[in-house]
Scaffold this active site. Structure first.
Site, PDB file in Angstrom:
ATOM      1  N   ASP A  57       0.879  -1.168   0.000  1.00 46.06           N
ATOM      2  CA  ASP A  57       0.000   0.000   0.000  1.00 46.06           C
ATOM      3  C   ASP A  57       0.909   1.207   0.000  1.00 46.06           C
ATOM      4  O   ASP A  57       2.109   1.089   0.243  1.00 46.06           O
ATOM      5  CB  ASP A  57      -0.925   0.003   1.241  1.00 46.06           C
ATOM      6  CG  ASP A  57      -2.250   0.697   0.928  1.00 46.06           C
ATOM      7  OD1 ASP A  57      -2.212   1.883   0.527  1.00 46.06           O
ATOM      8  OD2 ASP A  57      -3.304   0.065   1.057  1.00 46.06           O
TER       9      ASP A  57
ATOM     10  N   GLY B 193      -6.107   1.535  -5.295  1.00 43.59           N
ATOM     11  CA  GLY B 193      -6.728   2.569  -6.125  1.00 43.59           C
ATOM     12  C   GLY B 193      -7.785   3.325  -5.346  1.00 43.59           C
ATOM     13  O   GLY B 193      -8.054   3.015  -4.185  1.00 43.59           O
TER      14      GLY B 193
ATOM     15  N   SER C 154     -15.620  -3.252 -10.085  1.00 43.43           N
ATOM     16  CA  SER C 154     -16.748  -2.808  -9.258  1.00 43.43           C
ATOM     17  C   SER C 154     -18.043  -2.957 -10.034  1.00 43.43           C
ATOM     18  O   SER C 154     -18.060  -2.879 -11.278  1.00 43.43           O
ATOM     19  CB  SER C 154     -16.554  -1.346  -8.872  1.00 43.43           C
ATOM     20  OG  SER C 154     -17.753  -0.809  -8.362  1.00 43.43           O
ATOM     21  N   ASN C 155     -19.124  -3.110  -9.276  1.00 38.05           N
ATOM     22  CA  ASN C 155     -20.457  -3.123  -9.902  1.00 38.05           C
ATOM     23  C   ASN C 155     -20.724  -1.798 -10.623  1.00 38.05           C
ATOM     24  O   ASN C 155     -21.607  -1.734 -11.471  1.00 38.05           O
ATOM     25  CB  ASN C 155     -21.518  -3.413  -8.847  1.00 38.05           C
ATOM     26  CG  ASN C 155     -21.740  -2.251  -7.897  1.00 38.05           C
ATOM     27  OD1 ASN C 155     -22.583  -1.394  -8.144  1.00 38.05           O
ATOM     28  ND2 ASN C 155     -20.991  -2.201  -6.802  1.00 38.05           N
ATOM     29  N   HIS C 156     -19.931  -0.753 -10.323  1.00 35.00           N
ATOM     30  CA  HIS C 156     -20.151   0.532 -10.989  1.00 35.00           C
ATOM     31  C   HIS C 156     -19.629   0.539 -12.432  1.00 35.00           C
ATOM     32  O   HIS C 156     -19.851   1.495 -13.163  1.00 35.00           O
ATOM     33  CB  HIS C 156     -19.569   1.669 -10.150  1.00 35.00           C
ATOM     34  CG  HIS C 156     -20.293   1.765  -8.834  1.00 35.00           C
ATOM     35  ND1 HIS C 156     -21.590   2.213  -8.738  1.00 35.00           N
ATOM     36  CD2 HIS C 156     -19.938   1.380  -7.586  1.00 35.00           C
ATOM     37  CE1 HIS C 156     -21.994   2.131  -7.481  1.00 35.00           C
ATOM     38  NE2 HIS C 156     -21.015   1.619  -6.753  1.00 35.00           N
TER      39      HIS C 156
ATOM     40  N   TYR D 219     -15.407   6.831 -11.937  1.00 35.80           N
ATOM     41  CA  TYR D 219     -14.843   5.691 -11.201  1.00 35.80           C
ATOM     42  C   TYR D 219     -15.170   4.384 -11.931  1.00 35.80           C
ATOM     43  O   TYR D 219     -14.290   3.537 -12.143  1.00 35.80           O
ATOM     44  CB  TYR D 219     -15.416   5.704  -9.780  1.00 35.80           C
ATOM     45  CG  TYR D 219     -15.254   4.433  -8.997  1.00 35.80           C
ATOM     46  CD1 TYR D 219     -14.006   4.002  -8.573  1.00 35.80           C
ATOM     47  CD2 TYR D 219     -16.371   3.659  -8.647  1.00 35.80           C
ATOM     48  CE1 TYR D 219     -13.873   2.829  -7.841  1.00 35.80           C
ATOM     49  CE2 TYR D 219     -16.240   2.498  -7.912  1.00 35.80           C
ATOM     50  CZ  TYR D 219     -14.990   2.084  -7.510  1.00 35.80           C
ATOM     51  OH  TYR D 219     -14.850   0.930  -6.785  1.00 35.80           O
TER      52      TYR D 219
ATOM     53  N   LYS E  74     -12.826   1.398 -13.821  1.00 39.09           N
ATOM     54  CA  LYS E  74     -12.916  -0.051 -13.584  1.00 39.09           C
ATOM     55  C   LYS E  74     -13.058  -0.804 -14.910  1.00 39.09           C
ATOM     56  O   LYS E  74     -12.512  -1.897 -15.092  1.00 39.09           O
ATOM     57  CB  LYS E  74     -14.084  -0.359 -12.641  1.00 39.09           C
ATOM     58  CG  LYS E  74     -13.840   0.153 -11.220  1.00 39.09           C
ATOM     59  CD  LYS E  74     -12.592  -0.491 -10.628  1.00 39.09           C
ATOM     60  CE  LYS E  74     -12.199   0.042  -9.280  1.00 39.09           C
ATOM     61  NZ  LYS E  74     -10.980  -0.586  -8.749  1.00 39.09           N
TER      62      LYS E  74
ATOM     63  N   ARG F  66     -30.847  -0.715  -1.342  1.00 32.74           N
ATOM     64  CA  ARG F  66     -30.039  -1.213  -2.469  1.00 32.74           C
ATOM     65  C   ARG F  66     -29.195  -2.429  -2.082  1.00 32.74           C
ATOM     66  O   ARG F  66     -28.943  -3.322  -2.896  1.00 32.74           O
ATOM     67  CB  ARG F  66     -29.159  -0.060  -2.976  1.00 32.74           C
ATOM     68  CG  ARG F  66     -28.259  -0.430  -4.117  1.00 32.74           C
ATOM     69  CD  ARG F  66     -27.566   0.806  -4.701  1.00 32.74           C
ATOM     70  NE  ARG F  66     -26.505   0.404  -5.596  1.00 32.74           N
ATOM     71  CZ  ARG F  66     -25.258   0.160  -5.201  1.00 32.74           C
ATOM     72  NH1 ARG F  66     -24.903   0.298  -3.926  1.00 32.74           N
ATOM     73  NH2 ARG F  66     -24.357  -0.232  -6.076  1.00 32.74           N
TER      74      ARG F  66
HETATM   75  C1  15L Z   1     -17.915   0.453  -4.776  1.00 33.72           C
HETATM   76  O1  15L Z   1     -17.291   0.157  -5.796  1.00 33.72           O
HETATM   77  C2  15L Z   1     -17.313   1.347  -3.744  1.00 33.72           C
HETATM   78  O2  15L Z   1     -15.922   1.180  -3.618  1.00 33.72           O
HETATM   79  C3  15L Z   1     -17.979   1.184  -2.393  1.00 33.72           C
HETATM   80  O3  15L Z   1     -17.607   2.266  -1.565  1.00 33.72           O
HETATM   81  C4  15L Z   1     -19.509   1.105  -2.512  1.00 33.72           C
HETATM   82  O4  15L Z   1     -20.021   2.317  -2.984  1.00 33.72           O
HETATM   83  C5  15L Z   1     -19.895  -0.025  -3.459  1.00 33.72           C
HETATM   84  O5  15L Z   1     -19.227   0.110  -4.693  1.00 33.72           O
HETATM   85  C6  15L Z   1     -21.402  -0.109  -3.701  1.00 33.72           C
HETATM   86  O6  15L Z   1     -21.826  -0.108  -4.851  1.00 33.72           O
HETATM   87  O7  15L Z   1     -22.144  -0.188  -2.711  1.00 33.72           O
END
Ligand code: 15L
Length: 266
Positions: free
Chosen positions: A37, A77, A115-117, A140, A144, A178
């Site tokens: 880190d 990250g 990430s799901n994002h 963000y 990803k 959610r």
């Molecule tokens: C993520 O990718 C974030 O890092 C985390 O802080 C949450 O926001 C999570 O997704 C989420 O979707 O709940």
């Protein structure tokens, strides 16, 4: 569930929330769990753990951190929405630096914390397995998708084994509506990353990192079967505590809002 097959594993972002939670479960299964880190990690490294301080933008330090490891779990990250200039270093440049250092060092596998994002602009009626085109809900999320694309390139071009894990909501307990769809419990997170580290060969996989939630948006698919990931927890157990919330318009929740992160305020 079979155990971790790789003997020397590097955990980037080891000081973060997920890294810290995974350490006790992973370090007992490997010869060396190398932590890295940009800041020091707490608690201090224990038996089988070593620590290499490295900023993802420092090529020489990243090269030192990957030397001699068999597999990497790349959690490092920025884990949230931010202006592009802030994300650019750690999430874009840093991810490339890590993958390329891994290639040069002959690392066998990278488990990439996506990430799901990366797909947050799908709606609540959609059911996703990771095969669908990405629909990032934020800058963000775009970073990803970039990391997943780098992973795919390094799998196809160099034969690096890559698993992109689109992590849902990693929380001790679900606390908002959610989360009934997106929760990843600490226990399932450990099961998931252990499954990603069995030494059964893979080429490139995308998998959602989510518990066995009754109301999941991301049903277990081929990728989960390939690596033998069987989540056990269900957010539904907490439904009474957190119900009566508004339904999300998009799977990404607040990340999909125009003003989230405030970089498009003008
Ligand atoms: C993520 O990718 C974030 O890092 C985390 O802080 C949450 O926001 C999570 O997704 C989420 O979707 O709940």
């Amino acid at each position: 569930m079979s155990g971790v097959g790789f003997r020397r594993v590097l955990l980037t972002g080891a000081a973060g929330r997920i890294g810290s939670a995974l350490r006790p479960g992973l370090r007992t299964e490997v010869e060396e769990l190398r932590l890295t880190d940009r800041t020091t990690v707490g608690p201090a490294p224990g038996t089988t753990e070593t620590f290499v301080q490295a900023d993802l933008l420092d090529e020489a330090a990243v090269a030192r951190s990957v030397e001699g490891v068999d597999a990497i779990v790349h959690l490092g990250g920025i884990p949230d929405e931010a202006p592009f200039d802030e994300l650019l270093g750690p999430n874009i440049h840093g991810t490339f630096t890590l993958f390329d250092a891994a290639r040069r060092a002959g690392v066998t596998r990278i488990v990439y914390a996506s990430s799901n994002h990366a797909s947050g602009f799908y709606g609540p009626a959609d059911r996703l397995t990771g095969e669908e085109p990405p629909r990032p809900d934020s800058l963000y999320g775009v970073t990803k998708v970039f990391g997943e694309a780098v992973g795919r390139l390094y799998a196809d071009k160099f034969g690096l084994q890559v698993i992109a894990v689109r992590i849902g909501s990693f929380e001790q307990e679900p606390s908002e509506p959610r989360h009934l769809h997106t929760w990843l419990s600490p226990g399932d997170a450990l099961r998931l990353f252990r499954s990603c580290l069995t030494d059964k060969p893979v080429h490139f996989l995308t998998i959602y990192g989510v518990s066995a939630n009754t109301q999941t948006w991301w049903p277990s698919g081929d990728a989960a079967r390939t690596i033998g990931f069987e989540p056990q927890d269900d957010a539904e157990r907490f439904a009474e505590k957190i119900s009566n919330g508004a339904t999300d318009t998009w799977q990404g929740g607040r990340f999909a809002a125009r003003d989230y992160g405030r970089w498009a305020a003008d």
